[in-house]
Design an enzyme around this catalytic site. Structure first.
Site, PDB file in Angstrom:
ATOM      1  N   GLN A  74     -26.742 -47.755   5.549  1.00 38.17           N
ATOM      2  CA  GLN A  74     -25.845 -46.831   4.866  1.00 38.17           C
ATOM      3  C   GLN A  74     -26.214 -45.384   5.192  1.00 38.17           C
ATOM      4  O   GLN A  74     -27.264 -45.101   5.750  1.00 38.17           O
ATOM      5  CB  GLN A  74     -25.881 -47.080   3.350  1.00 38.17           C
TER       6      GLN A  74
ATOM      7  N   GLU B  95     -25.570 -48.241  -2.100  1.00 36.58           N
ATOM      8  CA  GLU B  95     -26.779 -47.586  -2.566  1.00 36.58           C
ATOM      9  C   GLU B  95     -26.372 -46.440  -3.490  1.00 36.58           C
ATOM     10  O   GLU B  95     -25.441 -45.694  -3.185  1.00 36.58           O
ATOM     11  CB  GLU B  95     -27.600 -47.055  -1.386  1.00 36.58           C
TER      12      GLU B  95
ATOM     13  N   VAL C  58     -38.700 -36.634  -1.204  1.00 34.77           N
ATOM     14  CA  VAL C  58     -39.623 -35.993  -0.272  1.00 34.77           C
ATOM     15  C   VAL C  58     -40.013 -36.995   0.816  1.00 34.77           C
ATOM     16  O   VAL C  58     -40.216 -38.179   0.550  1.00 34.77           O
ATOM     17  CB  VAL C  58     -40.865 -35.456  -1.011  1.00 34.77           C
ATOM     18  N   MET C  59     -40.089 -36.523   2.037  1.00 34.71           N
ATOM     19  CA  MET C  59     -40.458 -37.391   3.151  1.00 34.71           C
ATOM     20  C   MET C  59     -41.957 -37.643   3.161  1.00 34.71           C
ATOM     21  O   MET C  59     -42.759 -36.755   2.831  1.00 34.71           O
ATOM     22  CB  MET C  59     -40.038 -36.752   4.481  1.00 34.71           C
ATOM     23  N   LEU C  60     -42.334 -38.829   3.546  1.00 29.98           N
ATOM     24  CA  LEU C  60     -43.748 -39.163   3.720  1.00 29.98           C
ATOM     25  C   LEU C  60     -44.258 -38.545   5.017  1.00 29.98           C
ATOM     26  O   LEU C  60     -43.467 -38.102   5.857  1.00 29.98           O
ATOM     27  CB  LEU C  60     -43.919 -40.682   3.755  1.00 29.98           C
TER      28      LEU C  60
ATOM     29  N   ASP D 216     -32.879 -56.291  -3.707  1.00 31.04           N
ATOM     30  CA  ASP D 216     -32.912 -55.976  -2.277  1.00 31.04           C
ATOM     31  C   ASP D 216     -34.306 -55.546  -1.822  1.00 31.04           C
ATOM     32  O   ASP D 216     -34.495 -54.463  -1.281  1.00 31.04           O
ATOM     33  CB  ASP D 216     -31.885 -54.868  -1.997  1.00 31.04           C
TER      34      ASP D 216
ATOM     35  N   GLU E 118     -44.079 -51.591   2.649  1.00 34.39           N
ATOM     36  CA  GLU E 118     -44.914 -50.912   3.629  1.00 34.39           C
ATOM     37  C   GLU E 118     -46.259 -50.503   3.023  1.00 34.39           C
ATOM     38  O   GLU E 118     -46.377 -50.335   1.804  1.00 34.39           O
ATOM     39  CB  GLU E 118     -44.206 -49.659   4.174  1.00 34.39           C
TER      40      GLU E 118
END
Length: 402
Positions: free
Chosen positions: A87, A124, A208-210, A276, A281
């Site tokens: 998506q 989503e 926030v991005m890792l 889902d 990770e």
């Protein structure tokens, strides 16, 4: 050696970029004046450097509020489509070089998922990503990156600044004058499934991005309780009540905390009705002895009128739980600390709450109902297995049952 997820190598790369940015800033970005002192670091960098073996952030992290404010209010200087996934998702950049994952509002907050849809066909939801972050923090897990709701000007903050030509070509004006776009992805990226503003303002979640994978590689694990993602076939665990016996004999579930970590995730998913969860990770730096990242929660909070007991299969089949998780669940079942009340108060801090509650009262009530179900399942486990149900992760704490 236990430590942080990113450290010396990460800072070396940051300082290398710092030198480049000092020579000539990219348009729209701030001059970078960072050094070894954490006080000079922007909130997103302090977040990255604070990731440890057991959690993404500390429960009293003073940086968290600043990071949430950056996500909610900082100027957006770049917006491009993020590849992968089924998506629409965008990658947003801020003047201090921080980045966030954008997911747009797809349906009204009081809408329930169509009961005729399979879990893998669901949309989503932006508010599900926000609510999942708050619930994960309330439960004491701290395994979901911070997520904040934000109103986005689709013209000024996406269309006018994007360098992604494929994304720009998907913008159009609807028959009633609203700005719309649909991007490119595997599913739901077409004019029939376009995202539209009112007339050009859109609600979204920004996470926030890792740390970049080149600096902090992550390993993806297929969940032993993954669903079949088929309309006609059942997964092995759905046909075998003793399925957990084989899982417990297989690495990495045969030792350490991996199994109880997976059960933590199952409890989280059951409370927010997320079916889902096919993979999870971990950060490679910490090997198998570390926490699980609870990513991609957009399909949670779709139904409040129906509970999905199969999500609790890891708990029911393994009858195992962390002492710390159990104590938190018991606390949130008390009238003075009721989960729905704590969740409502936590969500009230999000900027989008000024428009409407992020979760309807029906969803909040469902949280309390599902928590009762989890505790009932645990009592049945103890009746069968006694104190072996509890993994005592609190030093000095004796097992006194449920």
């Amino acid at each position: 050696v236990d430590g942080r997820c990113v450290s010396v190598a990460y800072m070396e790369k940051i300082w290398h970029h710092d030198a480049l940015w000092e020579e000539g800033n990219e348009e729209g970005y701030d001059a970078a004046h960072w050094n070894s002192s954490s006080q000079s670091h922007p909130p997103w960098l302090r977040f990255h450097l604070g990731i440890s073996r057991w959690q993404l952030y500390d429960h009293k992290d003073p940086n968290l509020r600043q990071l949430e404010e950056q996500l909610a209010f900082s100027r957006i200087v770049s917006a491009v489509q993020k590849t992968g996934g089924t998506q629409l998702k965008l990658l947003m950049s801020f003047p201090n070089y921080g980045q966030a994952l954008f997911k747009p509002m797809k349906q009204e907050r009081n809408e329930e998922t169509n009961h005729n849809l399979y879990y893998f066909s669901d949309f989503e939801r932006h508010n599900a990503e926000i609510a999942a972050y708050h619930l994960d923090r309330i439960l004491g897990f701290r395994r979901i990156p911070p997520v904040v709701g934000r109103l986005i000007d689709m013209v000024k903050e996406i269309k006018d600044i994007t360098t992604d030509r494929k994304l720009a070509r998907t913008f159009f004006t609807s028959p009633v004058g609203n700005t719309c776009f649909y991007g490119q992805c595997s599913y739901y990226c077409s004019t029939e499934h376009a995202v539209c503003g009112r007339p050009h303002v859109l609600e979204a979640s920004l996470a926030v991005m890792l740390p970049d994978l080149s600096l902090a590689p992550r390993r993806s694990w297929r969940s032993p309780w993954r669903r079949s993602y088929s309309r006609s076939k059942l997964a092995q665990w759905e046909n075998n009540a003793k399925y957990c016996e084989s899982v417990k004999k297989s690495p990495p579930y045969s030792q350490g905390t991996r199994l109880v970590d997976l059960i933590d995730m199952a409890i989280l998913d059951f409370l927010m009705s997320n079916m889902d969860r096919h993979h999870y990770e971990t950060f490679e730096k910490f090997g198998n002895n570390t926490f699980l990242l609870h990513l991609d929660n957009g399909r949670a909070f779709g139904r409040h009128s129906k509970d999905e007991p199969s999500i609790l299969a890891p708990l029911v089949q393994c009858c195992r739980i962390r002492r710390s998780t159990l104590l938190k669940l018991q606390l949130l079942a008390l009238p003075q600390y009721r989960l729905s009340d704590v969740m409502r108060a936590s969500l009230s801090r999000d900027p989008l709450t000024s428009i409407a509650p992020l979760l309807s009262e029906q969803h909040l009530t469902a949280l309390d109902r599902r928590l009762v179900t989890v505790l009932k399942k645990l009592r049945r486990c103890q009746e069968q297995y006694n104190d072996s149900v509890i993994y005592n992760d609190i030093p000095g704490h004796l097992n006194f049952g449920l």
